[in-house]
Scaffold this motif. Structure first.
Motif, short mmCIF file in Angstrom:
data_model
loop_
_atom_site.label_atom_id
_atom_site.label_comp_id
_atom_site.label_asym_id
_atom_site.label_seq_id
_atom_site.Cartn_x
_atom_site.Cartn_y
_atom_site.Cartn_z
N ILE A 43 0.86 -1.19 0.00
CA ILE A 43 0.00 0.00 0.00
C ILE A 43 0.89 1.23 0.00
N GLU A 44 0.64 2.15 -0.94
CA GLU A 44 1.47 3.35 -1.02
C GLU A 44 0.60 4.54 -1.41
N ARG A 45 0.77 5.66 -0.71
CA ARG A 45 -0.12 6.80 -0.96
C ARG A 45 0.25 7.61 -2.20
N ALA A 54 19.13 12.13 -1.73
CA ALA A 54 20.19 11.40 -2.41
C ALA A 54 21.51 11.68 -1.70
N PRO A 55 22.50 10.80 -1.80
CA PRO A 55 22.48 9.50 -2.45
C PRO A 55 21.84 8.44 -1.55
N ILE A 56 21.76 7.19 -2.04
CA ILE A 56 21.40 6.06 -1.17
C ILE A 56 22.64 5.74 -0.36
N SER A 57 22.56 5.93 0.96
CA SER A 57 23.75 5.72 1.81
C SER A 57 23.53 4.50 2.69
N GLU A 58 24.49 3.85 3.14
CA GLU A 58 25.78 3.55 2.58
C GLU A 58 25.88 2.04 2.55
N LEU A 95 20.86 4.61 11.54
CA LEU A 95 20.02 3.54 10.97
C LEU A 95 19.02 4.02 9.92
N ARG A 96 18.69 5.33 9.98
CA ARG A 96 17.63 5.85 9.11
C ARG A 96 18.05 5.93 7.64
N VAL A 97 19.35 5.78 7.34
CA VAL A 97 19.73 5.94 5.92
C VAL A 97 19.19 4.78 5.08
#
Ligand code: FAD
Length: 468
Positions: free
Chosen positions: A76-78, A92-96, A422-424
């Protein structure tokens, strides 16, 4: 046991529905008399093994992982696209993916990076393993992988409620153009970032008595930038080989302007991030202390930040030659959220454990990013380097008394400092993979999520290529 509906406070349409039955909503829950009327208005959208709420880095990877384990999965995605903060926040970027050049996150997240790279939509910056990406190709690649895995997509659908039997989730309620719909499932994964499902289900949340939250930042794409210049060449790619990623020369210019009395708001960085197109950069500079779970507060913050985007653009144009011809090509669909609700899980990951690299028996994922705590007010930031890549235990993905609910991504059980690493996104993807595999395993074992064989879970994850 009685089934009860729990609805998000203020969920669009539902207040009217309850009131039309003559019963007001109270405290985010339906009053008893409204239950029957509401239930009769909600149509079934099917029964699944696993329902994933939220299609961000944690959610879409969780959905693929569960489906590849043989589960019948819905997501499910809004918004109308997957990717969460990467695509709805231009983060951005996608870390790490790597620590000191050694990759520590693998399996489906790394497969996603490789698929995106093959499409021409990603470049990995070594040794950190930060991944630059093309925002539109990210959406396409995530969508392809989710559909190939056989996941049923419910896009443009907002999670607004759930049905419970005691502490067991029976179904989630969504709102979209079809009206109100319910999806039943054996297991549910909350990957909404804000922990919306866990909160509605009554899972205890981490206390935050000081009401301190890392700030939100509204990111945007500037075009007309001299991306061939030495300045952008140095600061737009985040390999870690040339030092920190904040653009210090521009920061110093803006701080000097502020000191001289220029009417500029507080800012972070700035960070200029590659979007893989000549002349364009994603900019992370604005910041506001706000609570994303309060609609009015967040709306006010987004309005102010939109003004700030144009003030900073003007300042860059006037004061930094590389930005002389720049213009706002696009603002992200929403302001980025660094911190909001997190569950109080069976285990709460502390920064001390995290930095020490405690290797839990039930480790399911890893983290390589430094602890990166942005001040809610002002322009400050606290950075703590890790001595080794950290681990995430399965117990942080589950709450004590909720037998069929897992959480994934930034709403897992951790303290504020551990969250600041942890949130990356690579970490959230790794956690999502673990949640998807664990959900499918708990159905196979016919056990509550608290009682699964975690040794078997670790072994399955290792066989999938995770580096735990
Ligand atoms: C300004 C900023 C800079 C950052 N910088 C970096 C960085 O450089 N590198 C990095 O890797 N990470 C960075 N991060 C962190 C990272 O982007 C997020 O922490 C990460 O995306 C969290 O992933 P998630 O899957 O848990 O949640 P999200 O990415 O927030 O995804 C949640 C998904 O759930 C959906 N959703 C939420 N509620 C509902 C609902 N009620 N109904 C239906 N759908 C719902 C959302 O639309 C979204 O798609 C940054 C974050 C911010 C805000």
């Amino acid at each position: 046991m009685d089934r009860r509906l729990f609805l998000k406070e203020g969920a669009a349409g539902l207040a009217a529905l309850a009131l039309s039955s003559g019963t007001a909503l109270a405290g985010g829950k339906t009053a008893a008399g409204a239950q029957e009327s509401l239930s009769s208005r909600i149509r079934s959208a099917g029964k699944y093994d696993v329902v994933v709420c939220g299609g961000g880095p944690a959610g879409f990877i969780a959905a693929i992982a569960a489906a590849r384990q043989g589960a019948k999965v819905a997501i499910i995605e809004r918004y109308s696209f997957l990717g969460g903060m990467a695509t709805m926040g231009y983060v951005a970027p996608i870390s790490e993916f790597a620590f000191n050049g050694e990759r520590v996150i693998g399996g489906i997240p790394w497969e996603f990076v490789q698929r995106l790279e093959a499409l021409g939509g990603a470049t990995v910056q070594w040794p950190k393993g930060n991944v630059d990406f093309d925002i539109e190709l990210y959406k396409l690649c995530a969508q392809r992988m989710v559909l190939e895995a056989g996941v049923q997509l419910f896009m443009r659908s907002s999670l607004i409620g759930c049905e419970m039997e005691g502490t067991r989730l029976c179904s989630v309620i969504i709102e979209n153009k079809n009206g109100l719909e319910s999806l039943e499932a054996e297991r549910f994964i909350d990957a909404t970032g804000d922990g919306d499902l866990a909160f509605m289900a009554g899972v205890p949340m981490q206390a935050n008595p000081e009401k301190e939250l890392q700030p939100s930042s509204y990111c945007f794409v500037l075009s007309g930038v001299d991306t061939d210049s030495e300045l952008l060449g140095r600061y737009m790619y985040h390999s870690g080989k040339k030092g920190g990623s904040e653009c210090t020369p521009v920061r110093n210019i803006l701080l000097k302007l502020k000191a001289e009395g220029a009417d500029l708001p507080d800012f972070g960085g700035p960070w200029f991030n590659s979007v893989m197109h000549k002349g364009s950069v994603a900019v992370n500079i604005t910041r506001a202390a706000t609570d994303s779970t309060d609609n009015r507060d967040f709306t006010a913050a987004e309005c102010r930040l939109r003004e700030d985007i144009f003030r900073f653009t003007d300042a860059l144009r006037r004061n930094v030659p590389e930005f002389r011809n720049c213009y706002v090509a696009s603002t992200a669909p929403q302001a980025g959220i660094r911190e909001s609700r997190r569950i109080l899980g069976v285990h709460t990951v502390t920064a001390d454990e995290y930095v020490a690299g405690v290797k839990y028996d039930d480790r399911v994922s890893r983290g390589a990013h430094q602890i990166d705590m942005h001040a809610s007010k002002g322009s400050g930031q606290v950075l703590i380097k890790l001595k080794q890549a950290a681990y995430v235990p399965y117990r942080a993905l589950i709450a004590k008394d909720f037998p069929n609910l897992l959480v994934a991504g930034r709403c897992i059980s951790c303290d504020r400092k551990a969250l600041a690493s942890l949130r990356v996104q690579a970490s959230c993807m790794g956690i999502g993979q673990a949640a998807g595999v664990a959900a499918a395993q708990s159905i196979r074992e016919a056990r509550a999520v608290q009682d699964i064989d975690t040794g078997a879970l670790v072994a399955t994850l290792q066989s999938l290529g995770t580096l735990i």
